[in-house]
Design an enzyme around this catalytic site. Structure first.
Site, PDB file in Angstrom:
ATOM      1  N   MET A 158      72.002  22.528  38.158  1.00 47.90           N
ATOM      2  CA  MET A 158      72.916  23.417  37.457  1.00 47.90           C
ATOM      3  C   MET A 158      73.653  24.265  38.497  1.00 47.90           C
ATOM      4  SD  MET A 158      72.290  22.507  34.429  1.00 47.90           S
ATOM      5  CE  MET A 158      73.126  23.730  33.418  1.00 47.90           C
TER       6      MET A 158
ATOM      7  N   ARG B 102      66.687  33.125  36.823  1.00 48.40           N
ATOM      8  CA  ARG B 102      66.869  32.500  35.509  1.00 48.40           C
ATOM      9  C   ARG B 102      67.827  31.333  35.619  1.00 48.40           C
ATOM     10  NH1 ARG B 102      69.070  35.572  31.315  1.00 48.40           N
ATOM     11  NH2 ARG B 102      70.277  36.677  32.885  1.00 48.40           N
ATOM     12  N   GLY B 103      67.430  30.182  35.086  1.00 51.28           N
ATOM     13  CA  GLY B 103      68.361  29.057  34.989  1.00 51.28           C
ATOM     14  C   GLY B 103      69.393  29.433  33.943  1.00 51.28           C
ATOM     15  N   CYS B 104      70.628  28.962  34.111  1.00 49.73           N
ATOM     16  CA  CYS B 104      71.625  29.326  33.120  1.00 49.73           C
ATOM     17  C   CYS B 104      72.187  28.058  32.486  1.00 49.73           C
ATOM     18  CB  CYS B 104      72.764  30.115  33.754  1.00 49.73           C
ATOM     19  SG  CYS B 104      73.425  29.333  35.216  1.00 49.73           S
ATOM     20  N   ILE B 105      72.666  28.188  31.307  1.00 49.48           N
ATOM     21  CA  ILE B 105      73.264  27.023  30.637  1.00 49.48           C
ATOM     22  C   ILE B 105      74.505  27.475  29.893  1.00 49.48           C
ATOM     23  CG2 ILE B 105      72.038  27.161  28.444  1.00 49.48           C
ATOM     24  CD1 ILE B 105      71.640  24.018  28.911  1.00 49.48           C
TER      25      ILE B 105
END
Lengths: 427, 105
Positions: A158, B102-105
């Site tokens: 990501m 935090r991973g983000c989407i």
């Protein structure tokens, strides 16, 4: 002498911003200039359908300049760098373009070369991507020839554009191989760097359930280090392996190359640090940012650029008048998730409210977070809305920039997803 | 929320062991968390990465994800995984006494 707004990028965000600004500001007061290196505006949501023969590259491309309202000037050139102190943009053709306000709308770039082996001997043979036109077209050929073995859908890391697209590809692949009556010979695996199919709890459960129901295995927390096409395997940085006969990889993303060449403008990945509410760049008050070019936590998706458009246009106008910024972006995103067999899900969320069941945009609207034929038709109809409503910078009737709460079962999220779904929904 | 004692220092941690108050951190705390994580003695390369994590957190309010960490620190992703085998962004954040990225989407 009129002021000048320079918009870098004639894609979704740049076109929307330029057209909104052109409509709200008089031509004798403000010039609006859009800069892009080519004249090919791609309808990116359509790329997903190309590998399955449901769309073609030529259908997805229109001239950028033709999407701009009269009174917007289009300059075809790549950008060398932005000089924030001078308030000017150096173009590749050697000229310099001064600005009173700069709108950075240059999106995200694919960086397949940054993953070891990805663009090696297997590239476009057993290793593919559908995130650009050439890739999607090449993958269509590979899919047509593929009639058995390991098909792996992998997100390298990501952030990526349209985070649900790899899931949609997995759903559609299941449908496509079933239709061709070879599904029992194809093993599908979804390989993600995240710790689940989706980061938000309620939606993750729904989408994970769909993957399981369609027989798609999921490998999580996999950071792709090497794509080894000769041996037919993905290798993670921590040494795990996933075998493949056909790998569909979403490459690493970064910002536009000129961002890295512009001192102070971008972060280490080339995205532009942006105030999440006003959409003003953190580097300079004369700079605003829209769409995939930002460093925001909001999804990199066309719907986000669309909702940001109203905020950017309003705040740019306020800034030119020397007034305080007041329009506020809430992180609103809205995505159809194609799930195969002529169905799709719809999710609608923002920085505060995760995707929940219910209906959109109100109690009698489209069903949220549930497979439905209506949503699939909505996704197909969206292509025309994109060219004729979104890009001209108009609002879709009934769909506000700020996320609507009416129709959503917000208690489901508040209960940590444990409340389940009530039958009728929509209160 | 719980209180842990590392190298004689009490620190507040969350359910996964990440410090909730970066100001309670010191180098002794880092060394002991690293041992508890199975990393052993911290080398100069570890300290370089830990320093970058804390500086980024101070400037931006969040620790960087792996790719950004590699670009800012100059330590390649492969080496970052050798230094912090369970995942550089997470493990280095824990040792650096800052919240989990935090991973983000």
């Amino acid at each position: 002498m009129p002021k000048r707004i320079v918009v870098l990028g004639g894609g979704t965000g740049g076109t929307i911003a330029a057209n909104r600004l052109r409509r709200s500001l008089a031509e004798e007061d403000v010039d609006v200039v859009v800069v892009d290196r080519d004249d090919d505006h791609v309808y990116q949501p359509g790329l997903l359908f190309v590998p399955f023969g449901m769309s073609t590259p030529s259908r997805l491309v229109r001239p950028r300049a033709r999407q701009l309202l009269p009174g917007v000037r289009f300059v075809r050139s790549a950008v060398d760098a932005v000089d924030l102190q001078a308030g000017s943009v150096a173009l590749d053709d050697g000229s310099t373009l001064g600005y009173d306000v700069l709108v950075v709308a240059s999106g995200a770039s694919l960086l397949p070369g940054e993953t070891e082996g990805l663009t090696g001997g297997g590239w476009r043979r057993s290793v593919h991507t559908f995130y650009d036109l050439e890739g999607a077209a090449a993958l269509a050929g590979a899919m047509a020839r593929f009639d058995g073995g390991e098909l792996v859908v992998n997100v390298a890391d990501m952030p990526i554009k349209c985070p649900v697209a790899p899931l949609e590809f997995s759903f559609l692949a299941d449908w496509w191989f079933r239709r061709r009556r070879v599904r029992d010979r194809v093993h599908l695996t979804f390989v993600t760097p995240l710790d689940g199919a989706f980061t938000k709890a309620v939606c993750n459960r729904e989408l994970s359930g769909l993957l399981a129901a369609k027989g798609v295995d999921v490998v999580t927390e996999f950071n792709t280090g090497t794509v080894d096409a000769d041996a037919g395997r993905l290798v993670s940085y921590d040494g795990r392996e996933v075998p493949f006969d056909l790998a569909v990889v979403v490459p690493l993303h970064g910002g536009a190359p000129y961002v890295g060449r512009s001192p102070g403008l971008g972060d280490p990945l080339g995205f532009v640090p942006t105030d999440p509410v006003t959409l003003q760049a953190r580097s300079h008050p004369d700079v605003f940012v829209i769409g995939d070019a930002t460093d925001l936590a909001a999804s990199k998706a066309g719907s986000v650029a669309h909702f940001e458009g109203e905020v950017v246009a309003h705040n740019v106008a306020r800034h030119l008048q020397g007034r305080p910024l007041d329009a506020a972006f809430d992180g609103h995103a809205n995505c159809f998730i194609e799930s195969g067999f002529g169905k799709a899900l719809l999710i609608d969320f923002n920085d505060e409210v995760e995707p929940v069941p219910g209906h959109f945009p109100g109690p009698v609207g489209l069903p949220l977070l549930r497979e439905s034929r209506l949503n699939h038709l909505g996704k197909l109809a969206f292509e025309q809305l994109y060219w004729h409503v979104l890009l001209p910078g108009r609002s879709i009737p009934g769909v506000p920039s700020r996320m609507p709460r009416s129709g959503k079962l917000l208690a489901v999220a508040a209960a940590g997803g444990e409340a389940g779904r009530s039958g009728a929904g929509g209160r | 929320m719980a209180v842990m004692t590392y190298a004689g220092t009490d620190v507040d941690v969350d359910a996964e062991g990440f410090l909730t108050d970066a100001s309670q951190w010191n180098e002794g705390v880092a060394a002991e968390i690293a041992r508890a994580e199975g990393i052993g003695e911290l080398t100069d390369r570890h300290w370089l990465v830990i320093g970058v994590m804390r500086r980024e957190f101070e400037e931006k309010g969040a620790g960087p994800a792996v790719r950004a960490l590699a670009k800012v620190s100059g330590v390649g992703i492969a080496e970052l995984y050798q230094l912090f085998p369970k995942g550089p962004a997470k493990e280095a954040a824990k040792i650096a006494g800052i919240p989990k990225p935090r991973g983000c989407i």
